[in-house]
Write an enzyme that holds these catalytic residues in place. Structure first.
Site, short mmCIF file in Angstrom:
data_model
loop_
_atom_site.label_atom_id
_atom_site.label_comp_id
_atom_site.label_asym_id
_atom_site.label_seq_id
_atom_site.Cartn_x
_atom_site.Cartn_y
_atom_site.Cartn_z
N CYS A 89 41.26 10.58 12.57
CA CYS A 89 42.23 11.25 13.45
C CYS A 89 42.71 10.32 14.56
O CYS A 89 43.89 10.32 14.91
CB CYS A 89 41.62 12.52 14.03
SG CYS A 89 41.36 13.81 12.79
N GLU A 141 43.05 18.12 14.51
CA GLU A 141 44.18 17.27 14.90
C GLU A 141 45.20 17.15 13.77
O GLU A 141 46.42 17.19 14.01
CB GLU A 141 43.70 15.86 15.28
CG GLU A 141 42.73 15.82 16.45
CD GLU A 141 41.27 15.88 16.00
OE1 GLU A 141 40.95 16.62 15.04
OE2 GLU A 141 40.45 15.19 16.63
N HIS A 183 41.00 18.22 9.62
CA HIS A 183 40.47 18.37 10.97
C HIS A 183 41.55 19.02 11.86
O HIS A 183 42.74 19.03 11.50
CB HIS A 183 40.09 16.99 11.52
CG HIS A 183 38.94 16.36 10.78
ND1 HIS A 183 38.42 15.13 11.12
CD2 HIS A 183 38.21 16.79 9.72
CE1 HIS A 183 37.41 14.84 10.30
NE2 HIS A 183 37.28 15.83 9.44
N CYS A 201 37.75 11.86 15.43
CA CYS A 201 37.03 10.96 14.52
C CYS A 201 37.89 9.72 14.27
O CYS A 201 39.05 9.65 14.69
CB CYS A 201 36.70 11.67 13.21
SG CYS A 201 38.11 11.80 12.09
#
Lengths: 179, 179
Positions: free
Chosen positions: B104, B64, B62, B101
């Site tokens: 993260c 991040e 992701h 999410c």
């Protein structure tokens, strides 16, 4: 989530957990929090990992994330597509000495792992029943069995914390460990 | 968690979110789920990232996680110790187009980030209020403000899902998006 007594575990379950314990031991010998794991596919170990938060100076480099990266690199080097990788993960089992934390349990759910076998629980950060139950999330869950060789896993963690975690960036509070 | 109307956001907040949107746009142009982010320290962008799950064939990459790895690599290349890195993270802010999410958000909490500003919420996997509230965990939390340039973030995600996610490894269900 099932909690196993050791006499109920198959020889292969114990054999794979012993390999995870070896990884944790390697972490302890390198002054890392002693947690280790192996990924198994079709009865064979396909990657292994142990905590490397100190060496990498990255607090998220838990054993599972190390092993996941090794695993994905191998599959990518072999030219597997995203769909093939997804299909393989769905047949993979993880053996890890300590209950995956919330981050790792979530990563395992995102990747779609089949099942996780772990040693001791993690009362502070555990994502497979202790704090959150990410393994039982609808549509993204995985089978989870705890308590396998838990005393060996706890023993390693105790040895680490009794000698003091010289690398802890902040004043250390002992990890609460449950079997 | 605060939810901001855009007229209440400072110029710098909007400027940093615009850079995160640029990252998301770059993801869209590369057929990735369009989510982007920037990390800010002392008023300067120190790393940026965008979703790379397709390119890397790793569903956990992701935005991040990409930006975190870039950031830590830079600090490590500059010889910072684990304690210095921890101290720097505590002064960092993240601007990300979509609510982090669970994985993260947990990683950000482990690393000890100061605050997160995000665009649209993530009703399926959000770890900052939508599904779990990892930002408000005792001892490991961070400040969190959502709803910044949310309509732009949603617009990018809609464009992606309307054109179909050809790279989704499993039959795709549309992301539920909330502002």
């Amino acid at each position: 989530m099932a909690l196993c007594e050791e006499e109920n575990n198959s020889d292969s379950t114990l054999a794979f957990m012993k390999l995870a314990i070896e990884q944790a031991n390697d972490a302890l010998n390198n002054l890392e929090v002693p947690i280790g794991c192996v990924f198994v596919l079709d009865g064979k170990v396909i990657s292994s990992g142990r905590n490397r938060t100190t060496e990498t100076r990255n607090a998220t480099r838990h054993a599972e994330m190390e092993a996941i990266d090794e695993l994905l690199k191998n599959w990518q080097d072999n030219g597997l597509s995203a769909m093939e990788i997804s299909g393989k993960f769905f047949k993979c089992d993880l053996y890890v000495t300590c209950e995956p934390c919330i981050m790792c349990a979530s990563a395992l759910a995102i990747l779609g792992i089949r099942s996780v076998f772990y040693g001791c629980g993690n009362d502070r950060f555990g994502g497979c029943g202790s704090i959150l139950s990410l393994h039982s999330s609808q549509g993204k869950g995985f089978e989870c069995t705890g308590g396998i060789m838990a005393s060996e896993a706890v023993s390693l963690l105790r040895r680490f914390y009794e000698q003091g975690n010289a690398n802890a960036p902040k004043p250390h509070r002992p990890l609460q460990i449950s079997k």
